[in-house]
Design an enzyme around this catalytic site. Structure first.
Site, PDB file in Angstrom:
ATOM      1  N   ARG A 296       0.864  -1.090  -0.026  1.00 29.84           N
ATOM      2  CA  ARG A 296       0.030  -0.033  -0.107  1.00 29.84           C
ATOM      3  C   ARG A 296       0.781   1.199   0.067  1.00 29.84           C
ATOM      4  O   ARG A 296       0.465   2.170  -0.528  1.00 29.84           O
ATOM      5  CB  ARG A 296      -0.798   0.073   1.208  1.00 29.84           C
ATOM      6  CG  ARG A 296      -1.867   1.149   1.410  1.00 29.84           C
ATOM      7  CD  ARG A 296      -3.363   0.949   1.916  1.00 29.84           C
ATOM      8  NE  ARG A 296      -2.972   0.322   3.383  1.00 29.84           N
ATOM      9  CZ  ARG A 296      -2.877   1.097   4.321  1.00 29.84           C
ATOM     10  NH1 ARG A 296      -2.782   2.198   4.436  1.00 29.84           N
ATOM     11  NH2 ARG A 296      -2.782   0.375   5.671  1.00 29.84           N
TER      12      ARG A 296
ATOM     13  N   ASP B 140      -5.490  17.660 -15.975  1.00 29.09           N
ATOM     14  CA  ASP B 140      -5.760  16.484 -16.560  1.00 29.09           C
ATOM     15  C   ASP B 140      -5.432  16.306 -17.822  1.00 29.09           C
ATOM     16  O   ASP B 140      -6.119  16.782 -18.619  1.00 29.09           O
ATOM     17  CB  ASP B 140      -7.269  16.061 -16.005  1.00 29.09           C
ATOM     18  CG  ASP B 140      -7.826  14.726 -16.346  1.00 29.09           C
ATOM     19  OD1 ASP B 140      -7.071  14.088 -17.249  1.00 29.09           O
ATOM     20  OD2 ASP B 140      -8.594  14.060 -16.035  1.00 29.09           O
TER      21      ASP B 140
END
Length: 395
Positions: free
Chosen positions: A54, A180
């Protein structure tokens, strides 16, 4: 090296154990540590080794290093989806009481994040046309902390001038610019070079290119990426799976040749559609008729494989066309090697009301095309035969 060489070789981790030509896949959740002192050290310094996937994994780390290299960034962070990358990047630079500015044409789920989720955490927003830097300047408040731009924008392919926006935003201390760049990929555009603070991608799309994974990535300075990784990734848990990272890296090896073919095919399809009697309007920045054409020429190395088109006859005509295509698959998402067609108002932008969509030229008769790498003549023939099905509907 040149870009096509870089996408193949940059930051590839050589296998010292067995000499595998392809980077190994480290499909493990945890790592065995040598002793207590190393365990303490690495848990406090997670960028110096691997403890738990993680926080970091060798396969994911190689993918992140490749993206950082291609985006000319100090660091990158892989996540479980494009929206996971967007939400993590945004949450890492704002807090309750802040104000954000974002573009009037963005992905529908990003729109929902900004308008339906963040206000519950006392984050205010203003929507502007980001192709007009003066509109951004007029919207800035004392508590503005983020300007968010999607360029090329989904689905009308609006192109915002990243450098002009960055120059304006950075006149104000404490405001970050996130771009983006999913529709462009690092092959066609590098927002950080133009002044953006962070760039995000849905790696599901062109980076993978084969429709086999769901993933996202953020790139930027090491300080900002560290801020996104800890505590945000640690707590949100939007972790990129090592196998997904490995698959994306295999796809990235052909990113250059794919993007070149996407661009070549899309230009041919756009020209065909612009001259078709059943089409009202084509949204493709490679066309001189597109209002953002000059900006695209200035900041991109190609116009990409995405476009939208307004079909005469509205939703009934759209239904006929989408049910009739044989090469274009009716599917959401984009950036695959094969061509896709979708109805943006009811698929990618269903979170917006009809009034919100129509205000930014997302009309009910609009389809979005992700042009693949098939032979262009076959794509044009497929669209032509599908459009022929609406003659009766329109006339």
């Amino acid at each position: 090296m040149e870009l096509n060489t870089d996408v193949l070789h940059a930051e590839q981790r050589r296998d010292v154990a067995f000499g595998s030509h392809v980077s190994p896949l480290y499909q493990t959740s945890t790592f065995v540590l040598h002793d207590f002192d190393e365990a303490v050290h690495l848990n406090q310094n997670i960028d110096q080794g691997f403890v738990y996937s993680r926080f970091g994994n060798p396969t994911v780390d190689e993918f992140e290093r490749k993206i950082a290299y291609l985006e000319h960034a100090e660091a990158a962070l892989g996540l479980a989806s494009g929206l996971g990358a967007i939400s993590t990047a945004v949450m890492s630079v704002i807090k309750g009481g802040d104000h954000i500015i974002f573009g009037d044409v963005i992905y529908g789920c990003t729109f929902a994040l900004f308008t339906k989720v963040l206000p519950d955490f006392h984050v205010d927003y203003t929507i502007v046309d980001t192709t007009d830097p003066e509109a951004i300047a007029a919207a800035i408040r004392p508590n503005t902390k983020l300007v968010y731009v999607e360029t090329p924008a989904n689905p009308t392919l609006k192109i915002s001038d990243i450098q002009a926006i960055a120059d304006l935003v950075h006149q104000h201390e404490g405001i970050r610019l996130i771009v983006d760049s999913t529709f462009a990929s690092p092959y066609l555009q590098n927002p950080l070079d133009l002044g953006a603070d962070l760039v995000v991608h849905s790696a599901t799309k062109y980076l993978c290119g084969h429709g086999t994974v769901t993933a996202g990535v953020i790139a930027g300075s090491k300080a900002l990426i560290d801020q996104a990784r800890m505590p945000y990734l640690q707590c949100f848990g939007a972790v990129l799976d090592p196998f997904a990272a490995w698959q994306i890296m295999q796809g990235m090896k052909t990113l250059g040749v794919r993007m070149e073919r996407h661009c070549e095919n899309a230009m041919k399809v756009a020209n065909f559609l612009e001259g078709h009697p059943m089409i009202d309007h084509v949204y493709y920045p490679g066309l001189p008729s597109h209002p953002s054409h000059e900006t695209a020429k200035k900041q991109m190395r190609g116009f990409g494989g995405m476009m939208s088109a307004d079909i005469k006859g509205g939703i009934d005509a759209v239904r006929k066309v989408m049910n009739a295509t044989k090469v274009f698959s009716l599917a959401t998402s984009l950036g695959n090697v094969d061509s896709l067609i979708q109805h943006s108002p009811s698929m990618s932008h269903f979170d917006m009301t009809p009034e919100e969509r129509h205000r930014v030229s997302i009309y009910d008769g609009q389809v979005r095309l992700s042009v693949g790498i098939e032979d262009a003549d076959d794509l044009i023939h497929d669209l032509d035969q599908a459009l022929s099905k609406i003659d009766v509907c329109v006339n």
